[in-house]
Design a protein around this motif. Structure first.
Motif, PDB file in Angstrom:
ATOM      1  N   MET A   1       0.849  -1.175   0.000  1.00 28.55           N
ATOM      2  CA  MET A   1       0.000   0.000   0.000  1.00 28.55           C
ATOM      3  C   MET A   1       0.897   1.242   0.000  1.00 28.55           C
ATOM      4  SD  MET A   1      -3.025   1.031   2.616  1.00 28.55           S
ATOM      5  CE  MET A   1      -2.178   1.755   3.987  1.00 28.55           C
ATOM      6  N   THR A   2       0.536   2.218  -0.818  1.00 25.79           N
ATOM      7  CA  THR A   2       1.312   3.449  -0.913  1.00 25.79           C
ATOM      8  C   THR A   2       0.380   4.641  -0.945  1.00 25.79           C
ATOM      9  OG1 THR A   2       3.007   2.301  -2.188  1.00 25.79           O
ATOM     10  CG2 THR A   2       2.996   4.688  -2.320  1.00 25.79           C
ATOM     11  N   ASP A   3       0.693   5.650  -0.153  1.00 22.41           N
ATOM     12  CA  ASP A   3      -0.068   6.888  -0.228  1.00 22.41           C
ATOM     13  C   ASP A   3       0.446   7.694  -1.409  1.00 22.41           C
ATOM     14  OD1 ASP A   3       1.612   9.226   1.883  1.00 22.41           O
ATOM     15  OD2 ASP A   3       2.403   7.398   1.008  1.00 22.41           O
ATOM     16  N   ARG A   4      -0.150   8.837  -1.672  1.00 28.41           N
ATOM     17  CA  ARG A   4       0.191   9.600  -2.871  1.00 28.41           C
ATOM     18  C   ARG A   4       1.630  10.111  -2.855  1.00 28.41           C
ATOM     19  NH1 ARG A   4      -0.503  15.223  -2.278  1.00 28.41           N
ATOM     20  NH2 ARG A   4      -1.394  15.809  -0.290  1.00 28.41           N
ATOM     21  N   ARG A   5       2.252  10.224  -1.695  1.00 34.06           N
ATOM     22  CA  ARG A   5       3.635  10.678  -1.618  1.00 34.06           C
ATOM     23  C   ARG A   5       4.621   9.532  -1.435  1.00 34.06           C
ATOM     24  NH1 ARG A   5       3.461  16.273   1.834  1.00 34.06           N
ATOM     25  NH2 ARG A   5       1.913  17.269   0.535  1.00 34.06           N
ATOM     26  N   GLY A   6       4.154   8.310  -1.390  1.00 33.16           N
ATOM     27  CA  GLY A   6       5.047   7.171  -1.257  1.00 33.16           C
ATOM     28  C   GLY A   6       5.607   6.963   0.127  1.00 33.16           C
ATOM     29  N   VAL A   7       5.072   7.659   1.122  1.00 35.46           N
ATOM     30  CA  VAL A   7       5.625   7.578   2.465  1.00 35.46           C
ATOM     31  C   VAL A   7       5.416   6.204   3.076  1.00 35.46           C
ATOM     32  CG1 VAL A   7       5.468   8.512   4.808  1.00 35.46           C
ATOM     33  CG2 VAL A   7       5.447  10.056   2.851  1.00 35.46           C
ATOM     34  N   VAL A   8       4.316   5.581   2.792  1.00 38.11           N
ATOM     35  CA  VAL A   8       4.074   4.272   3.386  1.00 38.11           C
ATOM     36  C   VAL A   8       4.511   3.135   2.468  1.00 38.11           C
ATOM     37  CG1 VAL A   8       2.228   5.017   4.916  1.00 38.11           C
ATOM     38  CG2 VAL A   8       1.651   4.239   2.628  1.00 38.11           C
ATOM     39  N   ALA A   9       5.238   3.478   1.413  1.00 38.23           N
ATOM     40  CA  ALA A   9       5.791   2.436   0.558  1.00 38.23           C
ATOM     41  C   ALA A   9       6.816   1.642   1.364  1.00 38.23           C
ATOM     42  CB  ALA A   9       6.447   3.040  -0.677  1.00 38.23           C
ATOM     43  N   LYS A  10       7.022   0.424   0.975  1.00 37.23           N
ATOM     44  CA  LYS A  10       7.958  -0.457   1.669  1.00 37.23           C
ATOM     45  C   LYS A  10       9.370   0.130   1.658  1.00 37.23           C
ATOM     46  CE  LYS A  10       9.565  -5.202   1.576  1.00 37.23           C
ATOM     47  NZ  LYS A  10       9.643  -6.428   0.809  1.00 37.23           N
ATOM     48  N   ARG A  11      10.084  -0.057   2.781  1.00 34.63           N
ATOM     49  CA  ARG A  11      11.479   0.364   2.876  1.00 34.63           C
ATOM     50  C   ARG A  11      12.305  -0.374   1.826  1.00 34.63           C
ATOM     51  NH1 ARG A  11      14.313  -1.425   6.867  1.00 34.63           N
ATOM     52  NH2 ARG A  11      15.917   0.110   6.562  1.00 34.63           N
ATOM     53  N   ALA A  12      13.342   0.280   1.374  1.00 36.79           N
ATOM     54  CA  ALA A  12      14.240  -0.329   0.395  1.00 36.79           C
ATOM     55  C   ALA A  12      15.204  -1.278   1.102  1.00 36.79           C
ATOM     56  CB  ALA A  12      15.001   0.749  -0.353  1.00 36.79           C
ATOM     57  N   GLU A  13      14.903  -2.543   1.076  1.00 39.66           N
ATOM     58  CA  GLU A  13      15.785  -3.545   1.668  1.00 39.66           C
ATOM     59  C   GLU A  13      16.573  -4.260   0.582  1.00 39.66           C
ATOM     60  OE1 GLU A  13      13.185  -5.883   4.097  1.00 39.66           O
ATOM     61  OE2 GLU A  13      12.902  -4.264   5.536  1.00 39.66           O
ATOM     62  N   ASP A  14      15.913  -4.569  -0.506  1.00 39.31           N
ATOM     63  CA  ASP A  14      16.579  -5.173  -1.663  1.00 39.31           C
ATOM     64  C   ASP A  14      16.658  -4.085  -2.728  1.00 39.31           C
ATOM     65  OD1 ASP A  14      16.678  -7.731  -0.465  1.00 39.31           O
ATOM     66  OD2 ASP A  14      14.581  -8.063  -1.034  1.00 39.31           O
ATOM     67  N   LEU A  15      17.870  -3.683  -3.068  1.00 35.65           N
ATOM     68  CA  LEU A  15      18.059  -2.574  -3.996  1.00 35.65           C
ATOM     69  C   LEU A  15      17.896  -3.033  -5.439  1.00 35.65           C
ATOM     70  CD1 LEU A  15      21.104  -0.824  -2.318  1.00 35.65           C
ATOM     71  CD2 LEU A  15      18.660  -0.538  -1.865  1.00 35.65           C
ATOM     72  N   VAL A  16      17.307  -2.161  -6.241  1.00 37.26           N
ATOM     73  CA  VAL A  16      17.065  -2.438  -7.650  1.00 37.26           C
ATOM     74  C   VAL A  16      17.973  -1.523  -8.470  1.00 37.26           C
ATOM     75  CG1 VAL A  16      15.318  -2.358  -9.466  1.00 37.26           C
ATOM     76  CG2 VAL A  16      14.663  -3.042  -7.161  1.00 37.26           C
ATOM     77  N   PRO A  17      18.666  -2.061  -9.455  1.00 39.95           N
ATOM     78  CA  PRO A  17      19.521  -1.214 -10.291  1.00 39.95           C
ATOM     79  C   PRO A  17      18.713  -0.099 -10.959  1.00 39.95           C
ATOM     80  CG  PRO A  17      19.946  -3.538 -10.740  1.00 39.95           C
ATOM     81  CD  PRO A  17      18.728  -3.467  -9.858  1.00 39.95           C
ATOM     82  N   GLY A  18      19.325   1.072 -11.064  1.00 41.70           N
ATOM     83  CA  GLY A  18      18.677   2.183 -11.746  1.00 41.70           C
ATOM     84  C   GLY A  18      17.848   3.092 -10.851  1.00 41.70           C
ATOM     85  N   VAL A  19      17.668   2.733  -9.588  1.00 39.58           N
ATOM     86  CA  VAL A  19      16.911   3.567  -8.657  1.00 39.58           C
ATOM     87  C   VAL A  19      17.906   4.378  -7.838  1.00 39.58           C
ATOM     88  CG1 VAL A  19      15.276   3.614  -6.737  1.00 39.58           C
ATOM     89  CG2 VAL A  19      15.000   1.922  -8.555  1.00 39.58           C
ATOM     90  N   ALA A  20      17.664   5.693  -7.764  1.00 35.55           N
ATOM     91  CA  ALA A  20      18.607   6.602  -7.090  1.00 35.55           C
ATOM     92  C   ALA A  20      18.397   6.594  -5.576  1.00 35.55           C
ATOM     93  CB  ALA A  20      18.438   8.010  -7.644  1.00 35.55           C
ATOM     94  N   TYR A  21      18.727   5.471  -4.955  1.00 38.92           N
ATOM     95  CA  TYR A  21      18.536   5.336  -3.512  1.00 38.92           C
ATOM     96  C   TYR A  21      19.416   6.305  -2.729  1.00 38.92           C
ATOM     97  CZ  TYR A  21      16.213   0.961  -4.673  1.00 38.92           C
ATOM     98  OH  TYR A  21      15.369   0.021  -5.190  1.00 38.92           O
ATOM     99  N   VAL A  22      20.657   6.462  -3.146  1.00 41.54           N
ATOM    100  CA  VAL A  22      21.583   7.311  -2.403  1.00 41.54           C
ATOM    101  C   VAL A  22      21.116   8.755  -2.423  1.00 41.54           C
ATOM    102  CG1 VAL A  22      23.957   8.176  -2.291  1.00 41.54           C
ATOM    103  CG2 VAL A  22      23.530   5.754  -2.761  1.00 41.54           C
ATOM    104  N   ARG A  23      20.650   9.233  -3.565  1.00 36.28           N
ATOM    105  CA  ARG A  23      20.156  10.604  -3.654  1.00 36.28           C
ATOM    106  C   ARG A  23      18.990  10.828  -2.699  1.00 36.28           C
ATOM    107  NH1 ARG A  23      18.652  11.453  -9.223  1.00 36.28           N
ATOM    108  NH2 ARG A  23      20.890  11.540  -9.553  1.00 36.28           N
TER     109      ARG A  23
END
Length: 106
Positions: A1-23
């Motif tokens: 489940m995700t709200d419109r701002r993505g705040v309740v989206a799942k934490r990034a535990e498994d990183l996906v290539p191409g996603v700017a996690y560090v930024r």
């Protein structure tokens, strides 16, 4: 489940290539640091011991306040409200500068 701002989206535990996690995390870290600095000035740093930066699966930075006592949450809400009230008063003063220090005519 995700709200419109993505705040309740799942934490990034498994990183996906191409996603700017560090930024996203770096932005959250700066924001968490700014908040932590203000909490220290207010003497509330010990009320928010779990304040940390995080990132969700989309690479959006998140600031986690952690579990806090109801009194700490209530005080934080009051401080935010007081800040908003002060900001609104300042805008009213800017819009109507002549009404700030008028003295009634005798």
């Amino acid at each position: 489940m995700t709200d419109r701002r993505g705040v309740v989206a799942k934490r990034a535990e498994d990183l996906v290539p191409g996603v700017a996690y560090v930024r996203g995390w770096a932005r959250a870290r700066r924001s968490a640091g700014t908040l932590a600095d203000q909490l220290v000035l207010l003497g509330l740093d010990s009320d928010f011991p779990s304040l940390v930066a995080d990132v969700n699966v989309f690479g959006d930075g998140l600031v986690q306040l952690g579990t806090v006592h109801p009194e700490a949450a209530e005080l934080l809400a009051k401080l935010i409200t007081a800040g908003l009230d002060a900001e609104m008063d300042s805008k009213v003063d800017e819009a109507h500068p002549s009404s700030r220090h008028e003295t009634p005519a005798a």
